[in-house]
Design an enzyme around this catalytic site. Structure first.
Site, mmCIF file in Angstrom:
data_model
loop_
_atom_site.group_PDB
_atom_site.id
_atom_site.type_symbol
_atom_site.label_atom_id
_atom_site.label_comp_id
_atom_site.label_asym_id
_atom_site.label_seq_id
_atom_site.Cartn_x
_atom_site.Cartn_y
_atom_site.Cartn_z
ATOM 1 N N HIS A 88 -10.219 -5.090 -3.206
ATOM 2 C CA HIS A 88 -8.895 -5.359 -2.632
ATOM 3 C C HIS A 88 -9.026 -5.795 -1.185
ATOM 4 O O HIS A 88 -9.912 -5.325 -0.465
ATOM 5 C CB HIS A 88 -7.964 -4.151 -2.742
ATOM 6 C CG HIS A 88 -8.566 -2.869 -2.240
ATOM 7 N ND1 HIS A 88 -9.443 -2.117 -2.992
ATOM 8 C CD2 HIS A 88 -8.422 -2.217 -1.064
ATOM 9 C CE1 HIS A 88 -9.801 -1.054 -2.303
ATOM 10 N NE2 HIS A 88 -9.211 -1.089 -1.118
ATOM 11 N N ASN B 71 -12.799 -3.054 2.672
ATOM 12 C CA ASN B 71 -13.756 -1.943 2.723
ATOM 13 C C ASN B 71 -14.668 -2.058 1.505
ATOM 14 O O ASN B 71 -14.182 -2.228 0.379
ATOM 15 C CB ASN B 71 -13.020 -0.607 2.702
ATOM 16 C CG ASN B 71 -12.158 -0.416 3.942
ATOM 17 O OD1 ASN B 71 -12.503 -0.913 5.016
ATOM 18 N ND2 ASN B 71 -11.040 0.268 3.800
ATOM 19 N N ASP C 93 0.848 -1.193 0.000
ATOM 20 C CA ASP C 93 0.000 0.000 0.000
ATOM 21 C C ASP C 93 0.886 1.246 0.000
ATOM 22 O O ASP C 93 1.895 1.304 0.691
ATOM 23 C CB ASP C 93 -0.916 -0.012 1.233
ATOM 24 C CG ASP C 93 -2.061 0.961 1.103
ATOM 25 O OD1 ASP C 93 -3.215 0.517 0.990
ATOM 26 O OD2 ASP C 93 -1.808 2.192 1.113
ATOM 27 N N ILE C 94 0.487 2.236 -0.771
ATOM 28 C CA ILE C 94 1.280 3.459 -0.901
ATOM 29 C C ILE C 94 1.256 4.282 0.392
ATOM 30 O O ILE C 94 2.182 5.045 0.663
ATOM 31 C CB ILE C 94 0.781 4.273 -2.127
ATOM 32 C CG1 ILE C 94 1.883 5.152 -2.684
ATOM 33 C CG2 ILE C 94 -0.469 5.055 -1.834
ATOM 34 C CD1 ILE C 94 1.578 5.680 -4.079
ATOM 35 N N HIS D 133 -6.991 -5.681 2.223
ATOM 36 C CA HIS D 133 -5.846 -5.131 2.957
ATOM 37 C C HIS D 133 -5.286 -6.214 3.864
ATOM 38 O O HIS D 133 -6.053 -6.917 4.539
ATOM 39 C CB HIS D 133 -6.275 -3.978 3.865
ATOM 40 C CG HIS D 133 -6.780 -2.753 3.171
ATOM 41 N ND1 HIS D 133 -6.000 -1.644 2.971
ATOM 42 C CD2 HIS D 133 -7.997 -2.452 2.656
ATOM 43 C CE1 HIS D 133 -6.704 -0.703 2.358
ATOM 44 N NE2 HIS D 133 -7.927 -1.174 2.157
ATOM 45 N N GLY E 260 -16.120 2.751 3.646
ATOM 46 C CA GLY E 260 -14.817 3.413 3.610
ATOM 47 C C GLY E 260 -13.989 3.079 2.382
ATOM 48 O O GLY E 260 -12.790 3.380 2.337
ATOM 49 N N GLN E 261 -14.611 2.453 1.374
ATOM 50 C CA GLN E 261 -13.843 2.116 0.165
ATOM 51 C C GLN E 261 -13.542 3.379 -0.639
ATOM 52 O O GLN E 261 -14.426 4.216 -0.855
ATOM 53 C CB GLN E 261 -14.638 1.124 -0.706
ATOM 54 C CG GLN E 261 -13.848 0.601 -1.898
ATOM 55 C CD GLN E 261 -14.587 -0.486 -2.682
ATOM 56 O OE1 GLN E 261 -15.740 -0.805 -2.367
ATOM 57 N NE2 GLN E 261 -13.928 -1.011 -3.691
HETATM 58 P P1 5GP Z 1 -9.740 1.531 0.420
HETATM 59 O O1 5GP Z 1 -9.982 2.735 1.292
HETATM 60 O O2 5GP Z 1 -10.382 1.682 -0.937
HETATM 61 O O3 5GP Z 1 -10.069 0.241 1.089
HETATM 62 O O4 5GP Z 1 -8.168 1.466 0.241
HETATM 63 C C1 5GP Z 1 -7.485 1.905 -0.878
HETATM 64 C C2 5GP Z 1 -6.030 1.775 -0.532
HETATM 65 O O5 5GP Z 1 -5.289 1.906 -1.715
HETATM 66 C C3 5GP Z 1 -5.530 2.858 0.441
HETATM 67 O O6 5GP Z 1 -4.971 2.225 1.591
HETATM 68 C C4 5GP Z 1 -4.495 3.625 -0.377
HETATM 69 O O7 5GP Z 1 -3.378 4.018 0.398
HETATM 70 C C5 5GP Z 1 -4.120 2.624 -1.443
HETATM 71 N N1 5GP Z 1 -3.721 3.232 -2.701
HETATM 72 C C6 5GP Z 1 -4.393 4.211 -3.372
HETATM 73 N N2 5GP Z 1 -3.763 4.508 -4.524
HETATM 74 C C7 5GP Z 1 -2.668 3.702 -4.572
HETATM 75 C C8 5GP Z 1 -1.621 3.544 -5.535
HETATM 76 O O8 5GP Z 1 -1.567 4.212 -6.577
HETATM 77 N N3 5GP Z 1 -0.662 2.616 -5.259
HETATM 78 C C9 5GP Z 1 -0.707 1.865 -4.124
HETATM 79 N N4 5GP Z 1 0.283 0.992 -3.939
HETATM 80 N N5 5GP Z 1 -1.674 1.978 -3.203
HETATM 81 C C10 5GP Z 1 -2.645 2.890 -3.422
#
Ligand code: 5GP
Ligand code: ZN
Length: 112
Positions: A99, A86, A30-31, A101, A92-93
């Site tokens: 994906h 999420n 994750d970034i 986590h 919270g998505q």
């Molecule tokens: P969500 O909130 O949708 O469950 O999580 C999305 C996740 O994707 C977040 O933890 C965010 O840091 C990660 N993320 C968003 N854009 C990128 C990206 O371009 N590269 C990577 N490696 N992670 C990302």
């Protein structure tokens, strides 16, 4: 899904720090990690969220979840890890490509 960042990562149009890859699944760090180790498991084929899954997706979902402990161990998460999916804005998505986590490490994770 030309505007999906995770599809772009799958296609190699955006960089990622890969943890694992096979014909169906990609895992990458994750970034914005919330723990010392934090990676995401995604299907290579675009699926918007868990709410867009049905029986047809069960083998894929099973494969993703079964990979989590294997990859967590490879990433040094010997004492355990947390998995989180999420789903939808209310869940919270933020990235609308399914994906899982996987994160952990460090002293402790907050109680949920
Ligand atoms: P969500 O909130 O949708 O469950 O999580 C999305 C996740 O994707 C977040 O933890 C965010 O840091 C990660 N993320 C968003 N854009 C990128 C990206 O371009 N590269 C990577 N490696 N992670 C990302
Ligand atoms: Zn996508």
């Amino acid at each position: 899904m030309s505007d999906c960042i995770f599809c772009k990562i799958v296609a190699g149009q955006l960089p990622s720090n890969k943890v694992y890859e096979d014909e169906d699944i990609l895992a990458f760090h994750d970034i914005h990690p919330v723990a010392p180790v934090h990676f995401l498991l995604i299907p290579k084929r675009h699926v918007e969220s868990l709410a867009h899954c049905d029986d047809e997706h069960a083998p894929l979902l099973g494969k993703m979840l079964a990979l989590a402990p294997k990859l967590a161990k490879e990433q040094g998460l010997d004492s355990g890890f947390r998995t989180m999916i999420n789903t939808g804005r209310g869940g919270g998505q933020e990235v609308f490509h399914l994906h899982v986590h996987v994160f952990g490490g460090g002293s402790h994770l907050p109680r949920l």
